[in-house]
Design a protein around this motif. Structure first.
Motif, PDB file in Angstrom:
ATOM      1  N   ARG A 107       0.761  -1.175  -0.128  1.00 40.18           N
ATOM      2  CA  ARG A 107       0.106  -0.098  -0.060  1.00 40.18           C
ATOM      3  C   ARG A 107       0.825   1.266  -0.038  1.00 40.18           C
ATOM      4  O   ARG A 107       1.748   1.202   0.950  1.00 40.18           O
ATOM      5  N   ALA A 108       0.577   2.282  -0.911  1.00 41.94           N
ATOM      6  CA  ALA A 108       1.390   3.338  -0.931  1.00 41.94           C
ATOM      7  C   ALA A 108       1.114   4.375   0.112  1.00 41.94           C
ATOM      8  O   ALA A 108      -0.214   4.538   0.491  1.00 41.94           O
ATOM      9  N   VAL A 109       1.812   5.019   0.729  1.00 40.40           N
ATOM     10  CA  VAL A 109       1.786   5.776   1.850  1.00 40.40           C
ATOM     11  C   VAL A 109       2.359   7.346   1.594  1.00 40.40           C
ATOM     12  O   VAL A 109       2.362   7.941   2.436  1.00 40.40           O
ATOM     13  N   GLY A 110       3.119   7.426   0.477  1.00 38.17           N
ATOM     14  CA  GLY A 110       3.578   8.804   0.278  1.00 38.17           C
ATOM     15  C   GLY A 110       4.251   8.763  -1.040  1.00 38.17           C
ATOM     16  O   GLY A 110       4.413   7.628  -1.842  1.00 38.17           O
ATOM     17  N   GLY A 111       4.832   9.722  -1.162  1.00 37.28           N
ATOM     18  CA  GLY A 111       5.604  10.077  -2.385  1.00 37.28           C
ATOM     19  C   GLY A 111       4.958  10.149  -3.637  1.00 37.28           C
ATOM     20  O   GLY A 111       3.494  10.295  -3.603  1.00 37.28           O
ATOM     21  N   GLN A 112       5.483  10.354  -4.829  1.00 44.20           N
ATOM     22  CA  GLN A 112       4.728  10.552  -6.282  1.00 44.20           C
ATOM     23  C   GLN A 112       5.123   9.625  -7.278  1.00 44.20           C
ATOM     24  O   GLN A 112       6.505   9.736  -7.412  1.00 44.20           O
ATOM     25  N   ALA A 113       4.359   9.138  -7.827  1.00 43.86           N
ATOM     26  CA  ALA A 113       5.002   8.186  -9.074  1.00 43.86           C
ATOM     27  C   ALA A 113       5.621   8.869 -10.226  1.00 43.86           C
ATOM     28  O   ALA A 113       5.259   9.828 -10.727  1.00 43.86           O
ATOM     29  N   ARG A 114       6.993   8.233 -10.426  1.00 40.30           N
ATOM     30  CA  ARG A 114       7.538   8.961 -11.648  1.00 40.30           C
ATOM     31  C   ARG A 114       8.965   7.992 -11.664  1.00 40.30           C
ATOM     32  O   ARG A 114       9.018   7.004 -10.979  1.00 40.30           O
ATOM     33  N   VAL A 115       9.321   8.217 -12.912  1.00 41.64           N
ATOM     34  CA  VAL A 115      10.419   7.393 -13.384  1.00 41.64           C
ATOM     35  C   VAL A 115      11.651   7.931 -12.175  1.00 41.64           C
ATOM     36  O   VAL A 115      11.972   9.006 -12.276  1.00 41.64           O
ATOM     37  N   ASN A 116      12.206   7.032 -11.374  1.00 40.02           N
ATOM     38  CA  ASN A 116      13.217   7.398 -10.308  1.00 40.02           C
ATOM     39  C   ASN A 116      14.492   6.753 -10.636  1.00 40.02           C
ATOM     40  O   ASN A 116      15.362   6.753  -9.783  1.00 40.02           O
ATOM     41  N   ASP A 117      15.086   5.900 -11.517  1.00 40.53           N
ATOM     42  CA  ASP A 117      16.207   5.174 -11.716  1.00 40.53           C
ATOM     43  C   ASP A 117      16.170   4.856 -13.114  1.00 40.53           C
ATOM     44  O   ASP A 117      15.307   5.314 -14.175  1.00 40.53           O
ATOM     45  N   ASP A 118      17.225   4.043 -13.463  1.00 38.33           N
ATOM     46  CA  ASP A 118      17.423   4.008 -14.892  1.00 38.33           C
ATOM     47  C   ASP A 118      16.830   2.622 -15.428  1.00 38.33           C
ATOM     48  O   ASP A 118      17.208   2.123 -16.622  1.00 38.33           O
ATOM     49  N   GLU A 119      15.986   1.787 -14.553  1.00 39.70           N
ATOM     50  CA  GLU A 119      15.367   0.805 -14.972  1.00 39.70           C
ATOM     51  C   GLU A 119      13.870   0.841 -15.449  1.00 39.70           C
ATOM     52  O   GLU A 119      13.340  -0.038 -16.070  1.00 39.70           O
ATOM     53  N   SER A 120      13.363   2.059 -15.614  1.00 41.06           N
ATOM     54  CA  SER A 120      12.084   2.358 -16.027  1.00 41.06           C
ATOM     55  C   SER A 120      11.972   3.347 -17.237  1.00 41.06           C
ATOM     56  O   SER A 120      12.814   4.404 -17.002  1.00 41.06           O
ATOM     57  N   LEU A 121      11.119   3.293 -18.158  1.00 36.66           N
ATOM     58  CA  LEU A 121      10.850   4.251 -19.298  1.00 36.66           C
ATOM     59  C   LEU A 121       9.876   5.200 -18.792  1.00 36.66           C
ATOM     60  O   LEU A 121       9.521   6.237 -19.166  1.00 36.66           O
ATOM     61  N   ASP A 122       8.712   4.577 -17.864  1.00 33.99           N
ATOM     62  CA  ASP A 122       7.536   5.223 -17.489  1.00 33.99           C
ATOM     63  C   ASP A 122       7.211   4.533 -16.192  1.00 33.99           C
ATOM     64  O   ASP A 122       7.292   3.408 -15.940  1.00 33.99           O
ATOM     65  N   VAL A 123       6.656   5.304 -15.551  1.00 33.86           N
ATOM     66  CA  VAL A 123       5.867   4.999 -14.266  1.00 33.86           C
ATOM     67  C   VAL A 123       4.553   5.613 -13.948  1.00 33.86           C
ATOM     68  O   VAL A 123       4.378   6.838 -14.174  1.00 33.86           O
ATOM     69  N   ARG A 124       3.401   4.693 -13.970  1.00 38.98           N
ATOM     70  CA  ARG A 124       2.065   5.480 -13.608  1.00 38.98           C
ATOM     71  C   ARG A 124       1.204   4.388 -12.827  1.00 38.98           C
ATOM     72  O   ARG A 124       1.445   3.215 -12.785  1.00 38.98           O
ATOM     73  N   TRP A 125       0.144   4.950 -12.447  1.00 42.54           N
ATOM     74  CA  TRP A 125      -0.971   4.296 -11.539  1.00 42.54           C
ATOM     75  C   TRP A 125      -2.110   3.929 -12.614  1.00 42.54           C
ATOM     76  O   TRP A 125      -2.425   4.690 -13.600  1.00 42.54           O
ATOM     77  N   PHE A 126      -2.617   2.861 -12.353  1.00 40.97           N
ATOM     78  CA  PHE A 126      -3.652   2.380 -13.276  1.00 40.97           C
ATOM     79  C   PHE A 126      -4.911   1.676 -12.671  1.00 40.97           C
ATOM     80  O   PHE A 126      -4.686   0.990 -11.982  1.00 40.97           O
TER      81      PHE A 126
END
Length: 169
Positions: A107-126
């Motif tokens: 369960r998410a408790v904080g932060g904001q979904a974003r690309v945060n390292d070199d392993e992802s091209l995109d990060v999103r909630w669906f």
């Protein structure tokens, strides 16, 4: 993909032999019931957040760390969903690995979904009904996370039974 240092050290000595490794896979929900996914650099496909625990690291600690590192989202682990041994994989460089995935509902408790390292091209909630294309294993893990079933694992036959089709009534 960022290969953990301890695996690089093993590979220096072991070459490309099959390594049997732990993995953590997280089904992360936000307060609205959406699921956090990343589009992976190595495959270009959408996937559940995942990673490899460091030596001595507990699976829940690895899950929380990987989610934050890859997505910028802070999360807590709620429960174990499944334990599953994947088929072996062969990487482009010839290295072979097989992962035992511990799948965790988070369960998410904080932060904001974003690309945060070199392993992802995109990060999103669906939203669950608006998921991008995912393989059957990932979809099954999401469905398991949406229910309150016991932890899933592949059953083993009872010792000494010659007939693998035998079932206990």
């Amino acid at each position: 993909m960022a290969t953990p240092r301890f695996i690089l050290d093993i590979r220096e000595k072991a070459g490309d032999i099959l390594l049997f490794l732990p993995g953590v896979v997280m089904v992360v929900f936000d307060a609205r019931g959406r699921i956090l996914l990343n589009r992976r650099v190595d495959s270009g496909r959408w996937a559940l957040i995942s990673g490899i625990p460091d030596p001595g690291e507990q699976p829940a600690e690895a899950a929380v760390r990987e989610i934050l590192e890859e997505t910028g989202v802070s999360a807590v682990v709620e429960r174990v969903l499944s334990v599953f041994t994947n088929e072996p994989v062969v990487y482009d460089n010839g290295d072979r690995a097989q992962y035992v995935d511990i799948v965790l509902r988070c369960r998410a408790v904080g932060g904001q979904a974003r690309v945060n390292d070199d392993e992802s091209l995109d990060v999103r909630w669906f939203a669950p009904d608006e998921l991008p294309p995912l393989g059957p294993i990932a979809r099954g893990r999401i469905e398991l996370a949406r229910r309150d079933d016991p932890t899933w694992f592949a059953p083993a036959p009872a010792p000494g039974l010659a007939d693998p089709g035998y079932s206990v009534p």
